[in-house]
Design a protein around this motif. Structure first.
Motif, mmCIF file in Angstrom:
data_model
loop_
_atom_site.group_PDB
_atom_site.id
_atom_site.type_symbol
_atom_site.label_atom_id
_atom_site.label_comp_id
_atom_site.label_asym_id
_atom_site.label_seq_id
_atom_site.Cartn_x
_atom_site.Cartn_y
_atom_site.Cartn_z
ATOM 1 N N ALA A 61 -0.689 3.823 0.319
ATOM 2 C CA ALA A 61 0.571 3.469 -0.336
ATOM 3 C C ALA A 61 0.468 2.108 -1.031
ATOM 4 N N LYS A 62 1.188 1.985 -2.122
ATOM 5 C CA LYS A 62 1.236 0.720 -2.864
ATOM 6 C C LYS A 62 2.050 -0.311 -2.088
ATOM 7 N N THR A 63 1.617 -1.547 -2.141
ATOM 8 C CA THR A 63 2.290 -2.621 -1.414
ATOM 9 C C THR A 63 3.737 -2.760 -1.844
ATOM 10 N N ASP A 64 4.018 -2.646 -3.127
ATOM 11 C CA ASP A 64 5.396 -2.766 -3.613
ATOM 12 C C ASP A 64 6.301 -1.706 -2.989
ATOM 13 N N ALA A 65 5.781 -0.500 -2.822
ATOM 14 C CA ALA A 65 6.564 0.579 -2.213
ATOM 15 C C ALA A 65 6.849 0.284 -0.747
ATOM 16 N N LEU A 66 5.875 -0.295 -0.065
ATOM 17 C CA LEU A 66 6.048 -0.637 1.352
ATOM 18 C C LEU A 66 7.102 -1.731 1.520
ATOM 19 N N VAL A 87 10.891 -1.415 3.447
ATOM 20 C CA VAL A 87 11.347 -2.303 4.522
ATOM 21 C C VAL A 87 12.637 -3.009 4.107
ATOM 22 N N GLU A 88 12.708 -3.460 2.872
ATOM 23 C CA GLU A 88 13.918 -4.120 2.392
ATOM 24 C C GLU A 88 15.097 -3.147 2.353
ATOM 25 N N ASP A 89 14.844 -1.898 1.970
ATOM 26 C CA ASP A 89 15.904 -0.892 1.959
ATOM 27 C C ASP A 89 16.422 -0.617 3.370
ATOM 28 N N ALA A 90 15.561 -0.831 4.374
ATOM 29 C CA ALA A 90 15.959 -0.643 5.767
ATOM 30 C C ALA A 90 16.734 -1.847 6.309
ATOM 31 N N GLY A 91 16.838 -2.915 5.507
ATOM 32 C CA GLY A 91 17.664 -4.056 5.893
ATOM 33 C C GLY A 91 16.926 -5.270 6.396
ATOM 34 N N TYR A 92 15.629 -5.340 6.157
ATOM 35 C CA TYR A 92 14.821 -6.476 6.621
ATOM 36 C C TYR A 92 14.191 -7.179 5.424
ATOM 37 N N ASP A 93 13.822 -8.437 5.596
ATOM 38 C CA ASP A 93 13.110 -9.171 4.550
ATOM 39 C C ASP A 93 11.624 -8.892 4.711
ATOM 40 N N ALA A 144 7.863 6.822 6.036
ATOM 41 C CA ALA A 144 8.494 7.701 5.054
ATOM 42 C C ALA A 144 7.920 7.510 3.648
ATOM 43 N N VAL A 145 7.133 6.464 3.450
ATOM 44 C CA VAL A 145 6.541 6.190 2.137
ATOM 45 C C VAL A 145 5.319 7.086 1.938
ATOM 46 N N ASP A 146 5.239 7.706 0.763
ATOM 47 C CA ASP A 146 4.085 8.554 0.446
ATOM 48 C C ASP A 146 2.798 7.752 0.547
ATOM 49 N N GLY A 147 1.796 8.326 1.195
ATOM 50 C CA GLY A 147 0.501 7.681 1.311
ATOM 51 C C GLY A 147 0.302 6.927 2.613
ATOM 52 N N VAL A 148 1.340 6.818 3.450
ATOM 53 C CA VAL A 148 1.209 6.112 4.729
ATOM 54 C C VAL A 148 0.785 7.106 5.792
ATOM 55 N N SER A 149 -0.319 6.801 6.479
ATOM 56 C CA SER A 149 -0.773 7.668 7.559
ATOM 57 C C SER A 149 -0.337 7.146 8.922
ATOM 58 N N LYS A 150 -0.158 5.820 9.033
ATOM 59 C CA LYS A 150 0.268 5.232 10.302
ATOM 60 C C LYS A 150 0.869 3.862 10.029
ATOM 61 N N ALA A 151 1.925 3.525 10.774
ATOM 62 C CA ALA A 151 2.550 2.208 10.638
ATOM 63 C C ALA A 151 2.810 1.638 12.022
ATOM 64 N N ASN A 152 2.800 0.320 12.108
ATOM 65 C CA ASN A 152 3.061 -0.395 13.347
ATOM 66 C C ASN A 152 3.860 -1.644 12.997
ATOM 67 N N ALA A 153 4.724 -2.078 13.900
ATOM 68 C CA ALA A 153 5.515 -3.290 13.671
ATOM 69 C C ALA A 153 5.486 -4.148 14.925
#
Length: 65
Positions: free
Chosen positions: A47-52, A56-62, A25-34
């Motif tokens: 995407a900027k690292t701070d935004a990423l 993740v923190e807003d989603a409830g994770y550290d 959902a972050v602007d500038g991300v083309s693909k994510a994996n966890a």
């Protein structure tokens, strides 16, 4: 560009998907994996690292870079 984050608190596949959804959902991300076993998330895009980390923190994770 690929950015790898350390993500703590993922305990199941649903958690991984929550992190992926938050990152994509972050602007500038083309693909994510966890990966809950490695406690990491990798992101492709401009995407900027701070935004990423914030997403993740807003989603409830550290998270950290």
């Amino acid at each position: 560009m690929t950015t790898t984050l350390i993500v703590e608190g993922m305990t199941c596949g649903g958690c991984e998907q929550n992190v992926i959804d938050a990152l994509e959902a972050v602007d500038g991300v083309s693909k994510a994996n966890a990966d809950r076993e490695a406690n990491t998330a990798s992101v492709e895009g401009s995407a900027k690292t701070d935004a990423l980390v914030g997403a993740v923190e807003d989603a409830g994770y550290d998270a950290s870079a």
